[in-house]
Write a protein that holds these residues in place. Structure first.
Motif, mmCIF file in Angstrom:
data_model
loop_
_atom_site.group_PDB
_atom_site.id
_atom_site.type_symbol
_atom_site.label_atom_id
_atom_site.label_comp_id
_atom_site.label_asym_id
_atom_site.label_seq_id
_atom_site.Cartn_x
_atom_site.Cartn_y
_atom_site.Cartn_z
ATOM 1 N N ILE A 1 0.862 -1.180 0.000
ATOM 2 C CA ILE A 1 0.000 0.000 0.000
ATOM 3 C C ILE A 1 0.899 1.231 0.000
ATOM 4 O O ILE A 1 1.728 1.401 0.905
ATOM 5 C CB ILE A 1 -0.930 0.032 1.225
ATOM 6 N N THR A 2 0.750 2.070 -1.000
ATOM 7 C CA THR A 2 1.572 3.273 -1.114
ATOM 8 C C THR A 2 0.687 4.507 -1.114
ATOM 9 O O THR A 2 -0.238 4.614 -1.928
ATOM 10 C CB THR A 2 2.420 3.244 -2.396
ATOM 11 N N GLU B 1 -2.289 13.935 -2.932
ATOM 12 C CA GLU B 1 -2.915 14.475 -4.140
ATOM 13 C C GLU B 1 -3.099 15.989 -4.047
ATOM 14 O O GLU B 1 -2.889 16.707 -5.017
ATOM 15 C CB GLU B 1 -4.273 13.803 -4.353
ATOM 16 N N ARG C 1 -3.903 9.643 -1.962
ATOM 17 C CA ARG C 1 -4.284 8.483 -2.775
ATOM 18 C C ARG C 1 -3.622 7.232 -2.197
ATOM 19 O O ARG C 1 -2.466 7.280 -1.763
ATOM 20 C CB ARG C 1 -3.845 8.689 -4.218
ATOM 21 N N HIS C 2 -4.366 6.147 -2.192
ATOM 22 C CA HIS C 2 -3.870 4.873 -1.688
ATOM 23 C C HIS C 2 -3.848 3.879 -2.849
ATOM 24 O O HIS C 2 -4.908 3.522 -3.380
ATOM 25 C CB HIS C 2 -4.765 4.340 -0.573
ATOM 26 N N ASP C 3 -2.676 3.456 -3.231
ATOM 27 C CA ASP C 3 -2.520 2.441 -4.277
ATOM 28 C C ASP C 3 -2.219 1.111 -3.603
ATOM 29 O O ASP C 3 -1.199 0.960 -2.930
ATOM 30 C CB ASP C 3 -1.393 2.827 -5.231
ATOM 31 N N SER D 1 -1.703 -3.007 -3.958
ATOM 32 C CA SER D 1 -1.341 -4.100 -4.851
ATOM 33 C C SER D 1 -1.271 -5.391 -4.037
ATOM 34 O O SER D 1 -0.586 -5.442 -3.010
ATOM 35 C CB SER D 1 0.012 -3.818 -5.512
ATOM 36 N N LEU E 1 -13.250 4.533 -6.833
ATOM 37 C CA LEU E 1 -12.280 3.469 -6.612
ATOM 38 C C LEU E 1 -12.019 2.793 -7.950
ATOM 39 O O LEU E 1 -12.956 2.480 -8.689
ATOM 40 C CB LEU E 1 -12.805 2.469 -5.588
ATOM 41 N N ASN F 1 -5.115 -5.033 -8.094
ATOM 42 C CA ASN F 1 -4.778 -3.764 -7.455
ATOM 43 C C ASN F 1 -5.966 -2.825 -7.529
ATOM 44 O O ASN F 1 -6.855 -2.986 -8.375
ATOM 45 C CB ASN F 1 -3.531 -3.133 -8.087
ATOM 46 N N TYR F 2 -5.980 -1.863 -6.640
ATOM 47 C CA TYR F 2 -7.031 -0.854 -6.645
ATOM 48 C C TYR F 2 -6.515 0.409 -5.975
ATOM 49 O O TYR F 2 -5.492 0.390 -5.268
ATOM 50 C CB TYR F 2 -8.303 -1.359 -5.966
ATOM 51 N N SER F 3 -7.202 1.519 -6.210
ATOM 52 C CA SER F 3 -6.801 2.804 -5.631
ATOM 53 C C SER F 3 -8.034 3.586 -5.207
ATOM 54 O O SER F 3 -9.123 3.414 -5.760
ATOM 55 C CB SER F 3 -5.977 3.621 -6.639
ATOM 56 N N ASN G 1 -9.082 7.446 -2.589
ATOM 57 C CA ASN G 1 -8.589 8.612 -1.868
ATOM 58 C C ASN G 1 -9.255 8.748 -0.501
ATOM 59 O O ASN G 1 -10.465 8.508 -0.365
ATOM 60 C CB ASN G 1 -8.859 9.908 -2.650
#
Length: 263
Positions: A84-85, A89, A99-101, A103, A131, A173-175, A177
């Protein structure tokens, strides 16, 4: 025990997957919660529940308050790797939007195919940003809506184009905010699956003078967690986390004092 896969139609597999996730929070899934998560009409849900009961996969709770999975081992999965990165933003003197990326590499350790993925997002959600989910050729942009997310908690199910058989591994993966408010806010990760390795990276800086640091990380449930620093990130690293549990990360924000507009 020998299982006959052709007994389990697509609807029943979806329902069992949903109930297995809910079982980490409560042993009895309410009918209304199952309707909300499956988006099915009550008659369709009742038919699938009754079919699962007749086949022995679902049981009614003793007090009549809901339903439980009779054989939870049927649906098991292991997250072998989760990353999680966070990235900033935009920000003002009053808040940050990050933002949360996410994987994930997941392995099917159960006895049945995995045909869908369960995603939970909660907190101070940025409702203007959808999302975005991807698994192989499957790409979904899901709008997050307040009225469908009680207590700012969005539970989402994404169907996979090709089910993953027992022993198989797949990536998705998903992202999304979230808002964070100084001087101290929190990010929480619910442990819904067994997680072998998870790493969460949160920026140390934003703008030209903004600073982010971490408070003492809290873990409920089994596993180990440690924190470290790199040149750009605060890092939280967890190993062998098992459900049910929660990883709570205090985020300490030093606000920018000279710039009150968005950047």
């Amino acid at each position: 025990m020998q299982l006959r896969r052709y007994y389990l139609d697509a609807d029943l597999q979806v329902l069992l997957a949903v109930m297995s996730r809910l079982a980490f929070y409560s042993p009895c899934a309410k009918f209304t919660d199952l309707m909300r998560l499956t988006s099915w009409h009550q008659q369709r849900l009742l038919r699938v529940l009754n079919r699962g009961i007749r086949m022995g996969f679902i049981i009614r709770c003793v007090d009549g308050g809901g339903y439980d999975v009779a054989l939870p081992i049927l649906h098991r999965s292991l997250i072998s790797r989760e990353r999680i990165t966070f990235s900033v933003e935009r920000f003002t003197s009053n808040y940050l939007v990050m933002r949360h990326d996410v994987s994930i590499t997941m392995q099917n350790t159960g006895f049945l195919d995995i045909g869908n993925v369960f995603v939970r997002v909660y907190g101070d959600i940025d409702w203007d940003e959808p999302l975005r989910f991807r698994c192989g050729d499957v790409k979904v942009v899901e709008r997050l809506e307040r009225d469908k997310c009680p207590l700012n908690m969005c539970d989402l199910i994404f169907n996979l184009r090709e089910p993953v058989s027992p022993g198989g591994t797949f990536n998705y993966n998903y992202s999304f905010n979230l808002y964070y408010y100084p001087p101290r806010d929190y990010f929480s990760l619910d442990v819904l699956n067994n997680i072998k390795d998870v790493s969460i990276r949160i920026p140390r800086n934003y703008g030209t003078r903004g600073r982010i640091s971490l408070g003492e990380v809290e873990l409920t449930g089994y596993g180990s967690v440690k924190t470290s620093l790199s040149k750009k990130y605060n890092i939280v690293h967890g190993l062998s986390l098992t459900p049910p549990g929660t990883l709570k990360i205090p985020i300490q924000i030093k606000t920018v004092t000279f710039n009150y507009g968005n950047v």
